[in-house]
Write a protein that holds these residues in place. Sequence first.
Motif, short mmCIF file in Angstrom:
data_model
loop_
_atom_site.label_atom_id
_atom_site.label_comp_id
_atom_site.label_asym_id
_atom_site.label_seq_id
_atom_site.Cartn_x
_atom_site.Cartn_y
_atom_site.Cartn_z
N ASN A 40 0.80 -1.23 0.00
CA ASN A 40 0.00 0.00 0.00
C ASN A 40 0.84 1.28 0.00
O ASN A 40 0.34 2.36 0.39
N THR A 41 2.09 1.17 -0.42
CA THR A 41 2.80 2.38 -0.85
C THR A 41 2.42 2.64 -2.30
O THR A 41 1.95 1.75 -3.01
N VAL A 42 2.60 3.87 -2.74
CA VAL A 42 2.20 4.25 -4.10
C VAL A 42 3.34 5.04 -4.75
O VAL A 42 3.90 5.96 -4.14
N THR A 43 3.67 4.67 -5.99
CA THR A 43 4.68 5.40 -6.76
C THR A 43 4.00 6.23 -7.85
O THR A 43 3.18 5.72 -8.61
N PHE A 44 4.36 7.51 -7.88
CA PHE A 44 3.87 8.44 -8.90
C PHE A 44 5.00 8.71 -9.88
O PHE A 44 6.17 8.89 -9.47
N ARG A 45 4.68 8.77 -11.15
CA ARG A 45 5.69 8.98 -12.19
C ARG A 45 5.19 10.00 -13.21
O ARG A 45 3.99 10.05 -13.52
N LEU A 46 6.13 10.74 -13.75
CA LEU A 46 5.81 11.72 -14.79
C LEU A 46 7.00 11.86 -15.73
O LEU A 46 8.12 12.10 -15.26
N LEU A 47 6.78 11.71 -17.03
CA LEU A 47 7.82 11.94 -18.03
C LEU A 47 7.85 13.43 -18.35
O LEU A 47 6.94 13.95 -18.99
N ALA A 48 8.89 14.11 -17.90
CA ALA A 48 9.03 15.55 -18.14
C ALA A 48 10.52 15.88 -18.17
O ALA A 48 11.05 16.50 -17.23
N PRO A 49 11.25 15.46 -19.22
CA PRO A 49 12.71 15.60 -19.23
C PRO A 49 13.19 17.04 -19.17
O PRO A 49 14.32 17.28 -18.71
N ASP A 50 12.38 18.00 -19.60
CA ASP A 50 12.82 19.39 -19.62
C ASP A 50 12.39 20.17 -18.38
O ASP A 50 12.74 21.35 -18.25
N ALA A 51 11.64 19.54 -17.50
CA ALA A 51 11.18 20.24 -16.30
C ALA A 51 12.32 20.46 -15.33
O ALA A 51 13.25 19.64 -15.22
N LYS A 52 12.26 21.57 -14.60
CA LYS A 52 13.27 21.87 -13.59
C LYS A 52 12.87 21.34 -12.22
O LYS A 52 13.71 21.02 -11.39
N SER A 53 11.56 21.25 -11.96
CA SER A 53 11.08 20.70 -10.69
C SER A 53 9.69 20.11 -10.89
O SER A 53 8.90 20.64 -11.68
N VAL A 54 9.43 19.02 -10.20
CA VAL A 54 8.11 18.39 -10.22
C VAL A 54 7.74 18.02 -8.79
O VAL A 54 8.55 17.43 -8.07
N GLN A 55 6.55 18.38 -8.39
CA GLN A 55 6.02 18.00 -7.08
C GLN A 55 4.69 17.29 -7.26
O GLN A 55 4.01 17.44 -8.29
N VAL A 56 4.30 16.52 -6.27
CA VAL A 56 2.97 15.95 -6.21
C VAL A 56 2.28 16.54 -4.99
O VAL A 56 2.90 16.75 -3.94
N LEU A 81 9.35 15.18 -6.43
CA LEU A 81 9.73 14.02 -7.21
C LEU A 81 11.20 14.17 -7.62
O LEU A 81 11.72 15.28 -7.71
N THR A 82 11.86 13.05 -7.87
CA THR A 82 13.24 13.07 -8.35
C THR A 82 13.29 12.52 -9.76
O THR A 82 12.54 11.60 -10.11
N LYS A 83 14.22 13.06 -10.59
CA LYS A 83 14.30 12.69 -12.01
C LYS A 83 15.41 11.67 -12.23
O LYS A 83 16.52 11.81 -11.72
N ASN A 84 15.10 10.61 -13.03
CA ASN A 84 16.13 9.64 -13.39
C ASN A 84 16.77 10.01 -14.72
O ASN A 84 16.43 11.03 -15.33
N ASP A 85 17.69 9.17 -15.20
CA ASP A 85 18.44 9.52 -16.41
C ASP A 85 17.60 9.43 -17.69
O ASP A 85 18.05 9.81 -18.77
N LYS A 86 16.34 8.94 -17.59
CA LYS A 86 15.45 8.86 -18.75
C LYS A 86 14.44 10.01 -18.77
O LYS A 86 13.54 10.03 -19.61
#
Length: 398
Positions: A40-56, A81-86
């Motif tokens: 019952n943990t939940v992972t949120f994901r967003l593809l936004a390679p050009d974004a400088k910051s993303v929050q939920v 959120l933290t960004k990976n290499d993709k």
Amino acid sequence: MKKNLLLSLLFLTFLGISSQAQEALFRAQQIISPEIHEDNTVTFRLLAPDAKSVQVTGDFLPTVKIDSPMGQVDGPGKADLTKNDKGVWEYKSQVLGPELYNYSFIIDGFTTTDPNNPFLIRDVASVTNIFIIGGGHADLYKTNDIPHGTVARRWYDSPGLGMDRRITIYTPPGYESSTEKYPVLYLLHGAGGDEEAWISLGRTAQIMDNLIAEGKAKPMIVVMPNANVIQDAAPGEGSLGYYKPQFMVPKTMDGTYEANFMDIIKFVESNYRVKADKANRAIAGLSMGGYHTMHISRYYPNTFDYVGLYSAAIMPREDATGKVYSDIDGTLKTQMENGYKLYWIAIGKTDFLYKANTEYREKLDGMGMKYEYIESEGGHTWRNWRVYLSDFAPKLFQ
């Protein structure tokens, strides 16, 4: 030769379009958000390679105080959120308890919905994504493999308001195939809501289906009107067309709605198989709908045997001078003397209306007017109001 060349060009064009469409489709499918894990943990994901910051932001996070038209209220927190290499941003939540949650993303300061989650709800003018963590009371919010009722959007004539108006009505499983008569719960929304609020945000159909299937609630009709008397329907559903919903529209708390509420009851009792007496009528509402419930039930003091105030606004504002608000104590006394089966009050400990409800209970205590009182955790939120409906409905028409 020309024909073959034309066909070849069309084929190549089709391949190009198809390739682009498939690339977009498969690219989107590589991202799952939200992903609910077994613990019952939940992972949120967003593809936004050009974004400088993303929050939920969402109600699964610790609350913070925010300014609103009602003053300071509990609002959803934020997490980075933290960004990976993709170029995919991720955030994994703590273990979440059973609940229906809502959330949005904030990309470089701009709040938007999750493009990988098509499940949305509107609250006033805000649209957010939703997901459910099952178990406990949240299982009532799911669409389970059980008999289902019917949700209809009807139009009724309101002579008092001078217009036809849209209304949402839930009929229980088996209504269409039976000849039975049913009791009725009139369920009222809060400020900024409309005839869509309880059925979408409140999960009324799912709650009622599940409670009835489990034998915890009597089969009943649930009527969800629009309290905004200047509208014939929710924004986008009526003659006013598409416009931005407002938190508080004119005339919502001036007595007009309460004074003309019998138009709704007359429509229901003329068009549905109902038990048309006090013992088989209930009325309940949240916030402004609790205000309407309190005043309608005492203004028509021999009409409802069951009354539910959920996080209710209580006393009229200074500019409310309608006849409905005259002799409040006298009509409450008449309501008490006429008798009723249940007067039910519920509110969260951190609700901004907590003090007003405490003062109202002191008034009832001074009159000797009996009621049941429930005090829950949390504040002025749908999380509480769905639970209140789940607890109140089983007490009706027993």
